[in-house]
Design a protein around this motif. Structure first.
Motif, PDB file in Angstrom:
ATOM      1  N   PRO A 146       0.766  -1.321   0.075  1.00  0.00           N
ATOM      2  CA  PRO A 146      -0.086  -0.102  -0.051  1.00  0.00           C
ATOM      3  C   PRO A 146       0.771   1.128  -0.211  1.00  0.00           C
ATOM      4  CG  PRO A 146      -1.083  -1.461   1.729  1.00  0.00           C
ATOM      5  CD  PRO A 146       0.561  -2.017   1.250  1.00  0.00           C
ATOM      6  N   VAL A 147       0.465   2.411  -0.824  1.00  0.00           N
ATOM      7  CA  VAL A 147       1.199   3.523  -0.944  1.00  0.00           C
ATOM      8  C   VAL A 147       0.314   4.761  -0.515  1.00  0.00           C
ATOM      9  CG1 VAL A 147       2.477   5.007  -2.488  1.00  0.00           C
ATOM     10  CG2 VAL A 147       2.672   2.409  -2.955  1.00  0.00           C
ATOM     11  N   ILE A 148       0.982   5.527  -0.007  1.00  0.00           N
ATOM     12  CA  ILE A 148       0.220   6.964   0.393  1.00  0.00           C
ATOM     13  C   ILE A 148       1.349   7.834  -0.235  1.00  0.00           C
ATOM     14  CG2 ILE A 148      -0.333   8.669   2.119  1.00  0.00           C
ATOM     15  CD1 ILE A 148      -0.586   6.431   4.076  1.00  0.00           C
ATOM     16  N   VAL A 149       1.009   8.636  -1.339  1.00  0.00           N
ATOM     17  CA  VAL A 149       1.519   9.774  -1.837  1.00  0.00           C
ATOM     18  C   VAL A 149       1.395  11.074  -1.293  1.00  0.00           C
ATOM     19  CG1 VAL A 149       1.752  11.085  -3.877  1.00  0.00           C
ATOM     20  CG2 VAL A 149       1.597   8.606  -3.970  1.00  0.00           C
ATOM     21  N   ALA A 196      -4.846   6.542  -8.059  1.00  0.00           N
ATOM     22  CA  ALA A 196      -5.829   6.543  -6.775  1.00  0.00           C
ATOM     23  C   ALA A 196      -7.181   6.163  -7.091  1.00  0.00           C
ATOM     24  CB  ALA A 196      -5.884   8.034  -6.251  1.00  0.00           C
ATOM     25  N   LYS A 197      -7.663   6.541  -8.701  1.00  0.00           N
ATOM     26  CA  LYS A 197      -8.819   6.401  -9.193  1.00  0.00           C
ATOM     27  C   LYS A 197      -9.331   5.015  -8.992  1.00  0.00           C
ATOM     28  CE  LYS A 197      -9.315  10.176 -12.529  1.00  0.00           C
ATOM     29  NZ  LYS A 197      -9.304  10.414 -13.814  1.00  0.00           N
ATOM     30  N   SER A 198      -8.280   3.980  -9.252  1.00  0.00           N
ATOM     31  CA  SER A 198      -8.558   2.572  -9.419  1.00  0.00           C
ATOM     32  C   SER A 198      -8.289   1.895  -7.876  1.00  0.00           C
ATOM     33  CB  SER A 198      -7.547   1.929 -10.314  1.00  0.00           C
ATOM     34  OG  SER A 198      -6.274   1.907  -9.580  1.00  0.00           O
ATOM     35  N   GLY A 199      -8.069   2.988  -6.883  1.00  0.00           N
ATOM     36  CA  GLY A 199      -8.078   2.364  -5.451  1.00  0.00           C
ATOM     37  C   GLY A 199      -6.696   1.911  -5.211  1.00  0.00           C
ATOM     38  N   ALA A 200      -5.606   1.893  -6.114  1.00  0.00           N
ATOM     39  CA  ALA A 200      -4.307   1.217  -5.755  1.00  0.00           C
ATOM     40  C   ALA A 200      -3.423   2.185  -4.800  1.00  0.00           C
ATOM     41  CB  ALA A 200      -3.707   0.797  -7.026  1.00  0.00           C
ATOM     42  N   LEU A 201      -3.707   3.353  -4.697  1.00  0.00           N
ATOM     43  CA  LEU A 201      -3.044   4.126  -3.713  1.00  0.00           C
ATOM     44  C   LEU A 201      -3.683   5.275  -3.197  1.00  0.00           C
ATOM     45  CD1 LEU A 201      -2.229   7.118  -5.056  1.00  0.00           C
ATOM     46  CD2 LEU A 201      -0.505   5.874  -6.289  1.00  0.00           C
ATOM     47  N   LEU A 202      -3.194   5.917  -2.067  1.00  0.00           N
ATOM     48  CA  LEU A 202      -4.056   6.968  -1.415  1.00  0.00           C
ATOM     49  C   LEU A 202      -3.215   8.440  -1.372  1.00  0.00           C
ATOM     50  CD1 LEU A 202      -4.704   5.143   1.796  1.00  0.00           C
ATOM     51  CD2 LEU A 202      -6.530   5.797   0.063  1.00  0.00           C
ATOM     52  N   ILE A 203      -3.804   9.376  -1.576  1.00  0.00           N
ATOM     53  CA  ILE A 203      -3.258  10.672  -1.772  1.00  0.00           C
ATOM     54  C   ILE A 203      -3.351  11.400  -0.478  1.00  0.00           C
ATOM     55  CG2 ILE A 203      -2.736  12.732  -2.987  1.00  0.00           C
ATOM     56  CD1 ILE A 203      -4.001  11.403  -5.491  1.00  0.00           C
ATOM     57  N   ALA A 204      -2.151  11.974   0.128  1.00  0.00           N
ATOM     58  CA  ALA A 204      -2.490  12.901   1.101  1.00  0.00           C
ATOM     59  C   ALA A 204      -1.937  14.313   0.880  1.00  0.00           C
ATOM     60  CB  ALA A 204      -1.803  12.493   2.323  1.00  0.00           C
ATOM     61  N   ARG A 205      -2.694  15.316   1.103  1.00  0.00           N
ATOM     62  CA  ARG A 205      -2.400  16.770   0.940  1.00  0.00           C
ATOM     63  C   ARG A 205      -1.914  17.697   2.083  1.00  0.00           C
ATOM     64  NH1 ARG A 205      -2.677  17.068  -4.612  1.00  0.00           N
ATOM     65  NH2 ARG A 205      -4.182  15.753  -5.666  1.00  0.00           N
ATOM     66  N   THR A 212      -7.447  -5.279   2.601  1.00  0.00           N
ATOM     67  CA  THR A 212      -7.790  -6.431   1.436  1.00  0.00           C
ATOM     68  C   THR A 212      -8.030  -5.723   0.185  1.00  0.00           C
ATOM     69  OG1 THR A 212      -8.317  -7.867   3.142  1.00  0.00           O
ATOM     70  CG2 THR A 212      -9.077  -8.195   0.966  1.00  0.00           C
ATOM     71  N   ARG A 213      -9.374  -4.612   0.243  1.00  0.00           N
ATOM     72  CA  ARG A 213      -9.695  -4.119  -0.826  1.00  0.00           C
ATOM     73  C   ARG A 213      -8.545  -3.192  -1.707  1.00  0.00           C
ATOM     74  NH1 ARG A 213     -13.909  -2.598   2.655  1.00  0.00           N
ATOM     75  NH2 ARG A 213     -12.874  -0.279   2.638  1.00  0.00           N
ATOM     76  N   MET A 214      -7.752  -2.699  -1.098  1.00  0.00           N
ATOM     77  CA  MET A 214      -6.481  -2.002  -1.685  1.00  0.00           C
ATOM     78  C   MET A 214      -5.414  -2.797  -2.439  1.00  0.00           C
ATOM     79  SD  MET A 214      -4.362   1.127  -0.053  1.00  0.00           S
ATOM     80  CE  MET A 214      -3.185   2.147  -1.286  1.00  0.00           C
ATOM     81  N   GLY A 215      -5.318  -4.072  -1.544  1.00  0.00           N
ATOM     82  CA  GLY A 215      -4.423  -5.107  -1.937  1.00  0.00           C
ATOM     83  C   GLY A 215      -5.112  -5.652  -3.688  1.00  0.00           C
ATOM     84  N   ASN A 216      -6.136  -5.808  -3.435  1.00  0.00           N
ATOM     85  CA  ASN A 216      -6.638  -6.404  -4.757  1.00  0.00           C
ATOM     86  C   ASN A 216      -6.781  -5.408  -5.945  1.00  0.00           C
ATOM     87  OD1 ASN A 216      -7.893  -8.739  -3.427  1.00  0.00           O
ATOM     88  ND2 ASN A 216      -9.794  -7.978  -3.024  1.00  0.00           N
ATOM     89  N   ALA A 217      -6.980  -4.234  -5.494  1.00  0.00           N
ATOM     90  CA  ALA A 217      -6.677  -3.254  -6.357  1.00  0.00           C
ATOM     91  C   ALA A 217      -5.391  -3.037  -7.176  1.00  0.00           C
ATOM     92  CB  ALA A 217      -7.183  -1.880  -5.988  1.00  0.00           C
ATOM     93  N   ILE A 218      -4.310  -3.163  -6.305  1.00  0.00           N
ATOM     94  CA  ILE A 218      -2.921  -2.927  -6.467  1.00  0.00           C
ATOM     95  C   ILE A 218      -2.752  -4.245  -7.379  1.00  0.00           C
ATOM     96  CG2 ILE A 218      -0.576  -3.436  -5.654  1.00  0.00           C
ATOM     97  CD1 ILE A 218      -1.648  -1.788  -2.974  1.00  0.00           C
ATOM     98  N   ARG A 219      -3.222  -5.496  -7.211  1.00  0.00           N
ATOM     99  CA  ARG A 219      -2.761  -6.861  -7.795  1.00  0.00           C
ATOM    100  C   ARG A 219      -3.323  -6.697  -9.153  1.00  0.00           C
ATOM    101  NH1 ARG A 219      -2.226  -8.892  -2.617  1.00  0.00           N
ATOM    102  NH2 ARG A 219      -4.524  -8.988  -2.491  1.00  0.00           N
TER     103      ARG A 219
END
Length: 389
Positions: free
Chosen positions: A295-298, A314-323, A342-349
Motif C-alpha cells: 500500500p502506498v500513500i503519496v 488513486a482512481k483505481s483504488g491502488a494508492l492514497l493521496i494525502a495533501r 484487502t480491498r486496496m491489495g486487490n486493486a494493486i494486484r
C-alpha cells in the motif's frame, strides 16, 4: 530471431526512474542471452553542461517552485508532438547519435526518456533504425510522442486512449505495463531480510522514501505524524542526499523507532519488510510497490506527471493521496483496518499483472526480425532489377 542484435537504450538521470527502466530492460535481454545491449545518457553525452544546468533547475524547481514546474509541464503539453519546440529539443542529440549509430550499428533503439533524436533522424531519412519508446508514467505527455517512432509501450489502456486522442495510431501502442527490475518480481524471504536489517519480526514498519535525490517536502512533519499516529517504526530512505541523511541520523539518534538510510540499491527488500510506503509519485516507484502489493500513500504529489500518476492510480483504488498531515494520519488509520487493506491489495494486484519487461523485449525482437526481413527482400529486389536492367 536475429542471433545477436545490437540494442541501444537511451535514458536520462532526470530522476532515477528512466535509468531503472533501462536497467530492467537490459536485464531482461541478458536473461534471454542477448548481451550486445548498450545504454547511453544521450543528453549528458551530447551536451554535458546544458544537461547539468537542466538537472539542477529541474531538482530545484520541484522542491522550491512546484507550481511553476507544474505550469511549465502543462504548457509544454499543449504543444502538438510535431511542434517546432519539440523538434529542436529532440534535435539536440542528433550529432552524437549519428556517431553512436556509426560505431554501434544498432538494430533497434529504445527510449526510456523523451530525448528522441533517433526518431527525428529517421523522419529526416538520415537513419533507418527501428525505434521504440517506453513511457515511464501513468499519464502521457506530448513530448514522448514523435511521428518517427515505430512503437510505444505504455502502462495502461487509459494511457493508450489518451495518446490516440492526440493522433497516435493505436496499432503503434502496446499496453505492456512499466518494466521494473527482476528483483521486484521474484519471491523474497522476509525472515532473511529482517535478519539482514536487524528488524523485529511481526512489527509494523512504515517505509518513508524521500525520492532518489531526497527532495520529498515536509519530511520532518511526515516523520512526526507517522510516529504520533501509528505504532509503526519508520524506515527512512534519503536517496542520494547525503547532507539530509547525516542531519537526520544526528537528529534522531536517540529515537529508537527511526532508522535512516541513504541510497538503497535493494529497495525491494525494504518494501517487502514494510506495511506501507509514503513517497513521491514517480511512476517507477509506484510500479515497484505495486509488484510487491505494498500500500502506498503519496504525499503532496508534484504538479505535472507525478500528480497525474497519483490521480490515475488513486482512481483505481491502488494508492492514497494525502495533501495534509491530517489526511496522512487518516490514511494511516484506515490502513490498519484489515478489510480496507484487502480491498486496496486487490486493486494493486490488478494493476501489476503484466510482465512488462518480457512484453517489451519480445515485441522489440519480433519487430526487429520483421524489419530485417523486409529490408533484405527490398535489397534483393533492387539487385534483381539491376541485373535484369
Amino acid at each position: 530471431m536475429i542471433r545477436d542484435p545490437s540494442i541501444l537504450i537511451v535514458y536520462s538521470t532526470f530522476g532515477d526512474g528512466h535509468l531503472q527502466v533501462a536497467n530492467a530492460l537490459k536485464q531482461r535481454f541478458a536473461s534471454l542471452g542477448y548481451h550486445r545491449v548498450h545504454m547511453v545518457d544521450l543528453f549528458a553525452e551530447s551536451h554535458p553542461f546544458l544537461n547539468a544546468i537542466s538537472r539542477f533547475a529541474y531538482l530545484k524547481s520541484t522542491v522550491y517552485y512546484p507550481r511553476m514546474y507544474g505550469l511549465s509541464y502543462h504548457w509544454m503539453n499543449k504543444s502538438k508532438p510535431d511542434a517546432a519546440m519539440y523538434g529542436w529539443l529532440h534535435g539536440l542529440g542528433k550529432r552524437k547519435m549519428l556517431e553512436l549509430a556509426d560505431r554501434l550499428k544498432p538494430d533497434a533503439v529504445i527510449h526510456t526518456f523523451p530525448f528522441l533524436a533517433v526518431s527525428q533522424l529517421n523522419q529526416e531519412a538520415k537513419l533507418n533504425v527501428p525505434t521504440f519508446t517506453v513511457l515511464t508514467d501513468y499519464v502521457p505527455h506530448n513530448r514522448w510522442m514523435h511521428p518517427g517512432t515505430d512503437r510505444y509501450f505504455v502502462a495502461t489502456d487509459e494511457v493508450k486512449a489518451m495518446m490516440m486522442q492526440e493522433g497516435v495510431n493505436g496499432s503503434r501502442i502496446s499496453v505492456s505495463g512499466i518494466p521494473i527490475r527482476e528483483s521486484f518480481r521474484k519471491p523474497l524471504n522476509k525472515c532473511e531480510i529482517e535478519q539482514k536489517y536487524g528488524l523485529e519480526s511481526g512489527k509494523n514498519y512504515v517505509l518513508l522514501v524521500a525520492g532518489a535525490y531526497g527532495v520529498l517536502s515536509n519530511l520532518r512533519q511526515l516523520l512526526h505524524t507517522v510516529l504520533k499516529q501509528s505504532n509503526a517504526d519508520v524506515l527512512l530512505v534519503c536517496g542520494k542526499n547525503r547532507k539530509l541523511q547525516d542531519r537526520l541520523i544526528h537528529d534522531y539518534r536517540q529515537e529508537g523507532r527511526v532508522r535512516v538510510f541513504g541510497y538503497v540499491n535493494d529497495m525491494e527488500e525494504l518494501m517487502s519488510a514494510s506495511s506501507c510506503l509514503i513517497t513521491k509519485a514517480g511512476g517507477i516507484t509506484l510500479t515497484e510497490a505495486s509488484a510487491l502489493a505494498l500500500p502506498v500513500i503519496v504525499y503532496r504529489p508534484l504538479p505535472g506527471q507525478e500528480e497525474g500518476n497519483a490521480t490515475s492510480l488513486a482512481k483505481s483504488g491502488a494508492l492514497l493521496i494525502a495533501r495534509t498531515t491530517d489526511e496522512l494520519a487518516d490514511h494511516l488509520h484506515r490502513l490498519e483496518e484489515d478489510a480496507y487493506r484487502t480491498r486496496m491489495g486487490n486493486a494493486i494486484r490488478r494493476l501489476c499483472g503484466l510482465d512488462a519487461g518480457a512484453s517489451v523485449v519480445t515485441e522489440v525482437l519480433q519487430f526487429v526480425e520483421q524489419f530485417k526481413n523486409v529490408r533484405q527482400r527490398a535489397s534483393s529486389a533492387e539487385e534483381r532489377q539491376v541485373v535484369h536492367g
